[in-house]
Motif scaffolding. Sequence first.
Motif, PDB file in Angstrom:
ATOM      1  N   LYS A 195      24.216  31.964  40.215  1.00  0.00           N
ATOM      2  CA  LYS A 195      25.433  32.745  40.080  1.00  0.00           C
ATOM      3  C   LYS A 195      24.897  34.252  39.448  1.00  0.00           C
ATOM      4  CE  LYS A 195      27.470  28.177  37.556  1.00  0.00           C
ATOM      5  NZ  LYS A 195      26.953  27.594  35.848  1.00  0.00           N
ATOM      6  N   HIS A 243      26.668  36.898  41.820  1.00  0.00           N
ATOM      7  CA  HIS A 243      28.069  37.052  41.895  1.00  0.00           C
ATOM      8  C   HIS A 243      28.585  38.121  41.858  1.00  0.00           C
ATOM      9  CE1 HIS A 243      31.508  36.549  39.587  1.00  0.00           C
ATOM     10  NE2 HIS A 243      32.479  36.252  41.093  1.00  0.00           N
ATOM     11  N   ASP A 244      27.643  38.259  40.793  1.00  0.00           N
ATOM     12  CA  ASP A 244      27.713  39.717  39.542  1.00  0.00           C
ATOM     13  C   ASP A 244      27.694  41.098  40.393  1.00  0.00           C
ATOM     14  OD1 ASP A 244      28.670  38.429  36.858  1.00  0.00           O
ATOM     15  OD2 ASP A 244      26.716  38.487  36.806  1.00  0.00           O
ATOM     16  N   LEU A 296      28.354  41.318  43.590  1.00  0.00           N
ATOM     17  CA  LEU A 296      28.665  41.108  44.843  1.00  0.00           C
ATOM     18  C   LEU A 296      29.721  42.081  44.663  1.00  0.00           C
ATOM     19  CD1 LEU A 296      28.251  37.393  46.344  1.00  0.00           C
ATOM     20  CD2 LEU A 296      26.841  39.647  47.079  1.00  0.00           C
ATOM     21  N   ASN A 335      36.421  37.143  43.136  1.00  0.00           N
ATOM     22  CA  ASN A 335      36.931  36.231  42.314  1.00  0.00           C
ATOM     23  C   ASN A 335      35.937  34.991  42.900  1.00  0.00           C
ATOM     24  OD1 ASN A 335      38.462  37.849  41.170  1.00  0.00           O
ATOM     25  ND2 ASN A 335      40.049  37.152  42.165  1.00  0.00           N
ATOM     26  N   LEU A 336      35.287  34.311  41.822  1.00  0.00           N
ATOM     27  CA  LEU A 336      34.414  32.693  41.865  1.00  0.00           C
ATOM     28  C   LEU A 336      35.299  31.473  41.783  1.00  0.00           C
ATOM     29  CD1 LEU A 336      31.872  32.126  42.589  1.00  0.00           C
ATOM     30  CD2 LEU A 336      31.264  32.283  40.307  1.00  0.00           C
ATOM     31  N   LEU A 360      34.768  32.376  47.598  1.00  0.00           N
ATOM     32  CA  LEU A 360      34.670  33.630  46.789  1.00  0.00           C
ATOM     33  C   LEU A 360      35.065  34.857  47.596  1.00  0.00           C
ATOM     34  CD1 LEU A 360      31.200  35.014  47.565  1.00  0.00           C
ATOM     35  CD2 LEU A 360      31.890  34.815  45.029  1.00  0.00           C
ATOM     36  N   ILE A 364      31.587  29.586  49.597  1.00  0.00           N
ATOM     37  CA  ILE A 364      29.236  29.290  49.915  1.00  0.00           C
ATOM     38  C   ILE A 364      29.912  26.915  49.893  1.00  0.00           C
ATOM     39  CG2 ILE A 364      28.091  28.825  47.837  1.00  0.00           C
ATOM     40  CD1 ILE A 364      29.964  30.965  46.367  1.00  0.00           C
ATOM     41  N   ALA A 390      26.626  31.589  50.238  1.00  0.00           N
ATOM     42  CA  ALA A 390      27.452  32.253  50.160  1.00  0.00           C
ATOM     43  C   ALA A 390      27.580  32.480  51.518  1.00  0.00           C
ATOM     44  CB  ALA A 390      27.536  33.333  49.294  1.00  0.00           C
TER      45      ALA A 390
END
Length: 317
Positions: A3, A6-7, A9, A22-23, A38, A49, A54
Motif C-alpha cells: 500500500k 501508492h503514495d 506514484l 486514485n486507488l 489505479l 493491479i 501494478a
Amino acid sequence: MKKWVHDELICPFCTDTESPLNLEIETAVADEIVAGTLSCPACRETYPITDGIAALLPEKSRNMLSTSQGYNAPAMLSAYLWSHFCDLIGDSQATDAYAIWADTFRKARSQTNGLALDVGCAVGRLSFELSATHSRVIGLDTSMAFIRKARDILVRKRLDFDLIVEGHLTEPRGCTLNPDWNLSGVEFIVADAMALPFRKNRISTVAAINILEKVPDPIRHLSEVNRVMVEKEALFLFSDPFSWDEAFSRPDRWLGGNLDSRYCPRGIDTLRRLFSGEDHIFDPALALEDDGKVSWKIRKTENLWEHITSHYLVGRR
C-alpha cells in the motif's frame, strides 16, 4: 503491491502536473493490494493491479504483458535468473558483477537512504541489494515475466527456478536470500523507463543497469532519471555495454557508436560529458565518483553463453 507504493506514484503520462493516482482496491490482504485499479483524474488513463502487480503502462501498450516472446520468454527468464543470482546459487561459472554494482551503495552508506529506484530491474537482484542500505526500494521493468518472478522471490523469501540445460531439459536451482536484505521495504511494478511514475526530486538513489541501449530514446530515459532524483545528496549508478541495436532505437538517437552523431563516438565518453552537466540532461550535474568496467554473463543453455563487459559510472550530487 504494498500500500505504501501508492503514495509514491503519479500518472506516468501527466508528469508535468504530477497528477496523483486514485486507488480502487478490489482485494487486499493486510498491507498487500492483490487486485484493484489505479486511475488518473487528469488524463483518465487507468492502470490495473493484478496478482499484486501494478502495470503502469498505457492501455495501447499492455499487449506486451501477455506475450511469451522477447523478455517474457521462459528461456529468457532462466537466463536472467542465472545472471542475477549465479553467485548465490554457488555456480562455478558465477561472476561478481552484482557484488561490484552493489558495493557502490555500501561505500556510500552514510548517504544512501530514503527511497531508491531500480530502473530496468529484470528479476530483481539489484533491488534486493539496494534494500540493505535504503529504507524503501521500487524496482521496475516492462517485462511482466521478470516482475512476476521478482515478486515471487520477494514473497517467498527464497529463489527457486528451473535452469535450462538443453532444449526442454532443465535442472532445479535455488537458494536462500541474504539476511541483510530488508524485503519488507521492496516492491516491484511494471513501468516504462522513459515515463517514470514518480514526482520530481523524489528519489535518493537511482540504478539503471544495462538498459540505455534497450530504450527507444536514451536521452529521454536519462532526462527522466534526472527529473525524479533529488537535487542534493543524490546517487546515480549507471552501467551499460553500449551494444547499440537498431531493433531498439534509431541510430540518430544513439549516444555513441555513430560517427554522424553530435555525441562522442564512444558511449561512455558521452555519458561522462552528460554527467558533468552538458546539455543540462543532469541538472544539477553529477560529480563522478567511480568509473570502471564489470564483466558478466547471460547463460542461455549449458553450452550457449553471452559474455558481456559493461562500463559503469557512479555520480553524486
